[in-house]
Enzyme design. Structure first.
Site, mmCIF file in Angstrom:
data_model
loop_
_atom_site.group_PDB
_atom_site.id
_atom_site.type_symbol
_atom_site.label_atom_id
_atom_site.label_comp_id
_atom_site.label_asym_id
_atom_site.label_seq_id
_atom_site.Cartn_x
_atom_site.Cartn_y
_atom_site.Cartn_z
ATOM 1 N N CYS A 1 -10.359 5.456 29.818
ATOM 2 C CA CYS A 1 -11.192 4.614 28.955
ATOM 3 C C CYS A 1 -10.434 3.425 28.384
ATOM 4 C CB CYS A 1 -11.758 5.453 27.818
ATOM 5 S SG CYS A 1 -12.515 6.941 28.435
ATOM 6 N N HIS B 1 -12.798 2.008 18.972
ATOM 7 C CA HIS B 1 -13.081 2.777 20.189
ATOM 8 C C HIS B 1 -14.378 3.565 19.958
ATOM 9 C CE1 HIS B 1 -12.308 4.560 24.009
ATOM 10 N NE2 HIS B 1 -12.167 5.778 23.525
ATOM 11 N N GLU C 1 -9.665 8.263 14.741
ATOM 12 C CA GLU C 1 -9.522 6.802 14.723
ATOM 13 C C GLU C 1 -9.550 6.277 13.289
ATOM 14 O OE1 GLU C 1 -12.264 4.662 17.227
ATOM 15 O OE2 GLU C 1 -11.146 2.789 16.986
ATOM 16 N N LYS D 1 -20.300 0.724 21.084
ATOM 17 C CA LYS D 1 -20.731 1.769 22.039
ATOM 18 C C LYS D 1 -22.072 2.363 21.628
ATOM 19 C CE LYS D 1 -16.326 3.346 23.989
ATOM 20 N NZ LYS D 1 -15.302 2.631 23.203
ATOM 21 N N HIS E 1 -20.695 4.252 26.522
ATOM 22 C CA HIS E 1 -19.286 4.272 26.884
ATOM 23 C C HIS E 1 -19.165 3.979 28.378
ATOM 24 C CE1 HIS E 1 -15.164 4.837 27.078
ATOM 25 N NE2 HIS E 1 -15.002 5.999 26.455
ATOM 26 N N PHE F 1 -8.533 9.299 27.169
ATOM 27 C CA PHE F 1 -8.109 10.670 27.442
ATOM 28 C C PHE F 1 -6.718 10.618 28.058
ATOM 29 C CE2 PHE F 1 -12.498 12.831 27.976
ATOM 30 C CZ PHE F 1 -12.475 13.179 26.649
#
Lengths: 115, 403
Positions: free
Chosen positions: B163, B295, B306, B327, B332, B391
């Site tokens: 990502c 994010h 975050e 998002k 995403h 990830f």
């Protein structure tokens, strides 16, 4: 094989279904206990495989934290159990599992619901 | 520490569930319009989730000659649409881009091609595959096609960090310009993850929301997959000024870190270090940051981590910064997400409007910052960060500044 035992149903579920089909009704409580035992063994096996633990180190009252089970471990363990028993543990239920006993109760409930 | 040439952004291009071009993308963002809708192309009974941020009715024949389409996976088609728009927007001539670079991030590569070939082999028991399966499906296919279609002959490659792919790609291109290797670059990300196998794989990870994406909200239930591509044209400032180009902003700095921790659980420290490195690299202090495009995936783990990371990196400034996760609108889009979000961040500077975090009902536990809930905000944005945390603990943050 019982009529509700599909091709992809795991061994434990098949044993349970077979027992239900053939057992006299007054033995039902023993059967449930046997089923619990089978499911419990399956859970211990899945945990010991995922975490490389000796099965004897896993107890019914062990918390997942104490066994070092992360969320990623948990979904992998539950995946193994789901596959063997042909059940689906919903995400909401999975989030609330914090001990081996929680898994046992939830899985038993789902197996009973499926049958 | 900036070594070498200053890098600016001179072109933007995108395609997403919010629009076929950047104008449409921005209009949707500031209208708070969502690209998330009922999943199309799949049987609802096959999946637990029923939503996605798909690009509906995309017809490649409207964009490409029929003879080229067999070579273009959907993820490559998106990359080409966005790259062409970005280059056109930059006003660069053919001769000026010839020696430039193309760096394209992708999390998934040509999955549509791969899965179609597996279906033919394993399910339909076919004994041979289409001869173009490799050049169409390879993870570098999009980068190659952009170089061919746009006539770019310098350093061209693909890059993958799940990502964070697009942010890493933009940063890599900026490094090429800073170092003096190239004067211009097309960089960004692309992904087309709506394939049966990939959807099943995401479902297995139990991070997909079953209804919508609610970043930082107490009732958030996971991420919603999206698709598309975002591309920016980067240029050395000297090159851009010499040709009197329209400059959107300076790509002032960047930070890249790895958690070196867990494959899926994010770390606040790794994310915070990426933001801090970006600030240092840009010679900025936290007080100069007005906006952070987070994010903000809408998963339980990301949003609280975050938030903690922003507090760690920005200290007292954290509470005064406008934060939003777009998002909530474009979903995403994995390897494309960072680029779409960087474009949103750049346009926030350009227009003085911060897009909102939509679908926000109440702050989640541990989510105690200003997430610009539900309504876009008109405000001056001098400098901003765009966060991507992948990830595997791969973090990439881009800092932009008006100029």
């Amino acid at each position: 094989m019982g009529s509700f035992c599909f091709v992809n149903v795991g061994r434990v579920a098949c044993i349970y279904n077979e027992c239900l089909k053939t057992a006299p009704t007054d033995n039902v409580s023993n059967l449930v206990t046997n089923m619990d035992q089978q499911i419990y063994s399956l859970i211990v096996k899945a945990i010991s495989k995922q975490k490389m633990l000796d099965p004897s180190s896993i107890a019914e009252n062990s918390t997942l934290d104490a066994l070092g089970i992360t969320s990623l471990d948990a979904i992998s363990i539950v995946y193994e159990i789901e596959d063997a028993l042909d059940i689906e543990v919903p995400n909401e239920a999975l989030e609330n599992l914090s001990s081996v006993q929680d898994i046992l109760l939830e899985v038993t409930r789902l197996v009973q619901a499926r049958n | 520490m900036i070594l070498g040439k200053k890098v600016v952004v001179t072109g933007l291009g995108s395609i997403s569930s919010l629009g076929r071009d950047t104008h449409g993308f921005w209009r949707s963002l500031i209208a708070g319009k969502s690209g998330i809708s009922r999943l199309r192309g799949f049987s609802p009974q096959d999946f637990k989730t029923s939503v996605g941020a798909q690009i509906h009715d995309f017809n490649p024949e409207e964009y490409f000659p029929a003879v080229e389409i067999p070579l273009l996976d959907r993820y490559t088609q998106f990359a080409l649409v966005a790259a062409r728009e970005a280059l056109e927007d930059s006003g660069l001539g053919q001769a000026e881009i010839r020696d430039g670079a193309v760096v394209i991030g992708t999390g998934c590569g040509g999955k549509e091609t791969d899965e179609r070939s597996y279906q033919a082999l394993y399910k339909e028991k076919k004994r041979r595959l289409h001869p173009l399966t490799i050049p169409r499906g390879m993870p570098s296919s999009a980068a190659s096609q952009v170089s061919m279609v746009c006539g770019v002959t310098g350093p061209v490659f693909a890059l993958s960090s799940a990502c964070a792919s697009a942010n890493h790609a933009v940063i890599q291109a900026a490094i090429l310009i800073r170092s003096g290797l190239v004067e211009v670059a097309v960089a960004g990300g692309t992904d087309a993850p709506f394939t049966y196998g990939l959807l099943k794989a995401w479902e297995a990870l139990r991070v997909l929301s079953q209804d919508t994406c609610r970043p930082f909200s107490s009732d958030r239930s996971g991420l919603v997959l999206g698709e598309g591509a975002g591309m920016v044209v980067l240029e050395s400032e000297i090159h851009a000024r010499r040709r009197s180009a329209h400059v959107y902003c300076e790509l002032a700095g960047f930070g890249m870190t790895a958690d070196a921790g867990h494959i899926t659980d994010p770390s606040a420290d790794g994310a915070a270090r990426a933001m801090s490195v970006a600030l240092t690299d840009a010679h900025m202090n936290p007080g100069e940051i007005d906006y952070i495009n987070a994010h903000g995936t809408g998963t339980l783990a990301n949003d609280v981590t975050e938030t903690r990371a922003i507090r760690l990196a920005l200290g007292n400034r954290a509470g005064a910064v406008a934060i939003s996760s777009t998002k909530s609108m474009h979903g995403h889009a994995l390897g494309a997400s960072g680029a779409l979000e960087l474009i949103a961040t750049i346009l926030a500077i350009q227009h003085g409007i911060v897009p909102a975090t939509m679908n926000f009902t109440a702050p989640g536990a541990g989510c105690d910052l200003d997430y610009t809930p539900n309504l876009p905000r008109t405000m001056k944005v001098q400098a901003a960060l765009s966060n991507s945390f992948a990830f595997g603990g791969l973090n990439a943050v881009v800092a932009v500044r008006s100029c």
